[in-house]
Design a protein around this motif. Structure first.
Motif, PDB file in Angstrom:
ATOM      1  N   GLY A   1       0.776  -1.225   0.000  1.00 42.15           N
ATOM      2  CA  GLY A   1       0.000   0.000   0.000  1.00 42.15           C
ATOM      3  C   GLY A   1       0.815   1.285   0.000  1.00 42.15           C
ATOM      4  N   PHE A   2       2.122   1.183  -0.158  1.00 46.15           N
ATOM      5  CA  PHE A   2       2.948   2.380  -0.265  1.00 46.15           C
ATOM      6  C   PHE A   2       2.734   3.035  -1.624  1.00 46.15           C
ATOM      7  CE2 PHE A   2       5.295   0.191   3.072  1.00 46.15           C
ATOM      8  CZ  PHE A   2       5.744   1.218   3.878  1.00 46.15           C
ATOM      9  N   SER A   3       2.734   4.363  -1.646  1.00 50.31           N
ATOM     10  CA  SER A   3       2.647   5.141  -2.880  1.00 50.31           C
ATOM     11  C   SER A   3       3.859   6.048  -2.967  1.00 50.31           C
ATOM     12  CB  SER A   3       1.392   6.016  -2.873  1.00 50.31           C
ATOM     13  OG  SER A   3       0.239   5.225  -2.824  1.00 50.31           O
ATOM     14  N   GLU A   4       4.446   6.100  -4.149  1.00 49.90           N
ATOM     15  CA  GLU A   4       5.620   6.945  -4.329  1.00 49.90           C
ATOM     16  C   GLU A   4       5.228   8.417  -4.238  1.00 49.90           C
ATOM     17  OE1 GLU A   4       7.118   5.539  -8.077  1.00 49.90           O
ATOM     18  OE2 GLU A   4       8.303   3.981  -7.088  1.00 49.90           O
ATOM     19  N   ILE A   5       6.061   9.179  -3.505  1.00 48.77           N
ATOM     20  CA  ILE A   5       5.793  10.611  -3.374  1.00 48.77           C
ATOM     21  C   ILE A   5       6.893  11.464  -3.993  1.00 48.77           C
ATOM     22  CG2 ILE A   5       4.263  10.381  -1.396  1.00 48.77           C
ATOM     23  CD1 ILE A   5       6.531  11.153   0.446  1.00 48.77           C
ATOM     24  N   GLY A   6       7.972  10.843  -4.447  1.00 47.90           N
ATOM     25  CA  GLY A   6       9.021  11.592  -5.136  1.00 47.90           C
ATOM     26  C   GLY A   6      10.412  11.245  -4.645  1.00 47.90           C
ATOM     27  N   LEU A   7      11.374  11.854  -5.300  1.00 44.73           N
ATOM     28  CA  LEU A   7      12.780  11.616  -4.968  1.00 44.73           C
ATOM     29  C   LEU A   7      13.223  12.526  -3.831  1.00 44.73           C
ATOM     30  CD1 LEU A   7      14.269  11.442  -8.575  1.00 44.73           C
ATOM     31  CD2 LEU A   7      13.592   9.532  -7.108  1.00 44.73           C
ATOM     32  N   ASP A   8      14.098  12.000  -2.985  1.00 43.97           N
ATOM     33  CA  ASP A   8      14.669  12.830  -1.926  1.00 43.97           C
ATOM     34  C   ASP A   8      15.915  13.545  -2.449  1.00 43.97           C
ATOM     35  OD1 ASP A   8      16.759  10.966  -1.870  1.00 43.97           O
ATOM     36  OD2 ASP A   8      16.231  10.156   0.101  1.00 43.97           O
ATOM     37  N   GLN A   9      16.596  14.255  -1.582  1.00 42.83           N
ATOM     38  CA  GLN A   9      17.758  15.040  -1.988  1.00 42.83           C
ATOM     39  C   GLN A   9      18.934  14.185  -2.441  1.00 42.83           C
ATOM     40  OE1 GLN A   9      16.504  14.810   1.113  1.00 42.83           O
ATOM     41  NE2 GLN A   9      18.072  15.072   2.679  1.00 42.83           N
ATOM     42  N   TYR A  10      18.886  12.878  -2.170  1.00 39.99           N
ATOM     43  CA  TYR A  10      19.958  11.968  -2.573  1.00 39.99           C
ATOM     44  C   TYR A  10      19.593  11.166  -3.816  1.00 39.99           C
ATOM     45  CZ  TYR A  10      21.206  13.186   2.172  1.00 39.99           C
ATOM     46  OH  TYR A  10      21.482  13.892   3.317  1.00 39.99           O
ATOM     47  N   GLY A  11      18.423  11.444  -4.385  1.00 42.79           N
ATOM     48  CA  GLY A  11      17.988  10.741  -5.582  1.00 42.79           C
ATOM     49  C   GLY A  11      17.294   9.418  -5.311  1.00 42.79           C
ATOM     50  N   GLU A  12      16.992   9.132  -4.046  1.00 42.47           N
ATOM     51  CA  GLU A  12      16.274   7.911  -3.715  1.00 42.47           C
ATOM     52  C   GLU A  12      14.773   8.170  -3.737  1.00 42.47           C
ATOM     53  OE1 GLU A  12      17.535   6.053  -0.101  1.00 42.47           O
ATOM     54  OE2 GLU A  12      19.399   5.376  -1.010  1.00 42.47           O
ATOM     55  N   MET A  13      14.024   7.161  -4.133  1.00 44.41           N
ATOM     56  CA  MET A  13      12.575   7.275  -4.135  1.00 44.41           C
ATOM     57  C   MET A  13      12.062   7.214  -2.705  1.00 44.41           C
ATOM     58  SD  MET A  13       9.827   7.736  -5.746  1.00 44.41           S
ATOM     59  CE  MET A  13      10.410   7.583  -7.429  1.00 44.41           C
ATOM     60  N   VAL A  14      11.063   8.020  -2.407  1.00 45.21           N
ATOM     61  CA  VAL A  14      10.381   7.998  -1.117  1.00 45.21           C
ATOM     62  C   VAL A  14       8.951   7.553  -1.388  1.00 45.21           C
ATOM     63  CG1 VAL A  14       9.660   9.314   0.903  1.00 45.21           C
ATOM     64  CG2 VAL A  14      11.798   9.898  -0.267  1.00 45.21           C
ATOM     65  N   ALA A  15       8.507   6.562  -0.649  1.00 44.63           N
ATOM     66  CA  ALA A  15       7.132   6.092  -0.745  1.00 44.63           C
ATOM     67  C   ALA A  15       6.501   6.203   0.634  1.00 44.63           C
ATOM     68  CB  ALA A  15       7.078   4.655  -1.247  1.00 44.63           C
ATOM     69  N   SER A  16       5.186   6.367   0.646  1.00 44.03           N
ATOM     70  CA  SER A  16       4.472   6.627   1.888  1.00 44.03           C
ATOM     71  C   SER A  16       3.192   5.806   1.945  1.00 44.03           C
ATOM     72  CB  SER A  16       4.131   8.117   1.951  1.00 44.03           C
ATOM     73  OG  SER A  16       3.293   8.401   3.038  1.00 44.03           O
ATOM     74  N   MET A  17       2.797   5.472   3.163  1.00 43.82           N
ATOM     75  CA  MET A  17       1.488   4.851   3.362  1.00 43.82           C
ATOM     76  C   MET A  17       0.877   5.389   4.643  1.00 43.82           C
ATOM     77  SD  MET A  17       2.227   0.956   4.725  1.00 43.82           S
ATOM     78  CE  MET A  17       0.515   0.587   4.826  1.00 43.82           C
ATOM     79  N   ALA A  18      -0.439   5.537   4.626  1.00 34.33           N
ATOM     80  CA  ALA A  18      -1.157   5.968   5.820  1.00 34.33           C
ATOM     81  C   ALA A  18      -1.253   4.799   6.776  1.00 34.33           C
ATOM     82  CB  ALA A  18      -2.546   6.464   5.448  1.00 34.33           C
ATOM     83  N   ILE A  19      -1.167   5.094   8.053  1.00 39.49           N
ATOM     84  CA  ILE A  19      -1.304   4.070   9.095  1.00 39.49           C
ATOM     85  C   ILE A  19      -2.748   4.106   9.599  1.00 39.49           C
ATOM     86  CG2 ILE A  19      -0.556   3.295  11.378  1.00 39.49           C
ATOM     87  CD1 ILE A  19       1.555   2.998   9.152  1.00 39.49           C
ATOM     88  N   CYS A  20      -3.413   3.005   9.436  1.00 41.10           N
ATOM     89  CA  CYS A  20      -4.796   2.868   9.920  1.00 41.10           C
ATOM     90  C   CYS A  20      -4.771   2.073  11.210  1.00 41.10           C
ATOM     91  CB  CYS A  20      -5.662   2.173   8.877  1.00 41.10           C
ATOM     92  SG  CYS A  20      -5.747   3.064   7.327  1.00 41.10           S
ATOM     93  N   HIS A  21      -5.367   2.642  12.239  1.00 38.96           N
ATOM     94  CA  HIS A  21      -5.417   1.976  13.527  1.00 38.96           C
ATOM     95  C   HIS A  21      -6.785   1.312  13.678  1.00 38.96           C
ATOM     96  CE1 HIS A  21      -1.696   3.863  14.848  1.00 38.96           C
ATOM     97  NE2 HIS A  21      -2.141   4.962  14.287  1.00 38.96           N
ATOM     98  N   ALA A  22      -6.787   0.128  14.233  1.00 39.59           N
ATOM     99  CA  ALA A  22      -8.054  -0.574  14.484  1.00 39.59           C
ATOM    100  C   ALA A  22      -8.840   0.177  15.558  1.00 39.59           C
ATOM    101  CB  ALA A  22      -7.784  -2.004  14.927  1.00 39.59           C
ATOM    102  N   ASP A  23     -10.136   0.244  15.383  1.00 39.21           N
ATOM    103  CA  ASP A  23     -10.985   0.870  16.398  1.00 39.21           C
ATOM    104  C   ASP A  23     -11.055  -0.021  17.629  1.00 39.21           C
ATOM    105  OD1 ASP A  23     -11.664   3.072  14.837  1.00 39.21           O
ATOM    106  OD2 ASP A  23     -13.306   1.994  13.866  1.00 39.21           O
ATOM    107  N   PRO A  24     -10.755   0.537  18.819  1.00 40.34           N
ATOM    108  CA  PRO A  24     -10.858  -0.272  20.044  1.00 40.34           C
ATOM    109  C   PRO A  24     -12.322  -0.614  20.311  1.00 40.34           C
ATOM    110  CG  PRO A  24     -10.321   2.023  20.570  1.00 40.34           C
ATOM    111  CD  PRO A  24     -10.332   1.902  19.070  1.00 40.34           C
ATOM    112  N   GLN A  25     -12.567  -1.853  20.696  1.00 40.43           N
ATOM    113  CA  GLN A  25     -13.947  -2.277  20.943  1.00 40.43           C
ATOM    114  C   GLN A  25     -14.086  -2.812  22.338  1.00 40.43           C
ATOM    115  OE1 GLN A  25     -16.363  -3.477  18.093  1.00 40.43           O
ATOM    116  NE2 GLN A  25     -15.230  -2.472  16.482  1.00 40.43           N
TER     117      GLN A  25
END
Length: 84
Positions: A60-84
């Motif tokens: 579920g990571f999505s690329e968001i662009g290159l960093d200052q060193y030319g490496e790809m940065v990918a990101s994913m949102a963290i979903c927390h389970a609802d406490p029940q």
């Protein structure tokens, strides 16, 4: 958002292709999801590493662009389970 970063997520070349990286990333994600304040997880990798790209996209990571060193940065949102 509060984000966490994975730097240099690597598996020795002799051990690749055995599911070790996939399992390790599953365990890391499970731990990050336990952190109440975590909202985002980022990971860096060599931009032309198609194996890494495929693995991270499968989680579920999505690329968001290159960093200052030319490496790809990918990101994913963290979903927390609802406490029940």
């Amino acid at each position: 958002p509060v984000h966490y970063q994975i730097f240099r997520f690597m598996v020795d070349a002799k051990l690749q292709g055995r599911g070790i990286g996939r399992r390790a990333l599953e365990l890391v994600l499970a731990e990050v999801k336990l952190i109440d304040t975590a909202q985002e997880l980022r990971i860096n990798y060599v931009a032309d590493n198609t194996v890494a790209r495929s693995l991270y996209q499968s989680f579920g990571f999505s690329e968001i662009g290159l960093d200052q060193y030319g490496e790809m940065v990918a990101s994913m949102a963290i979903c927390h389970a609802d406490p029940q």
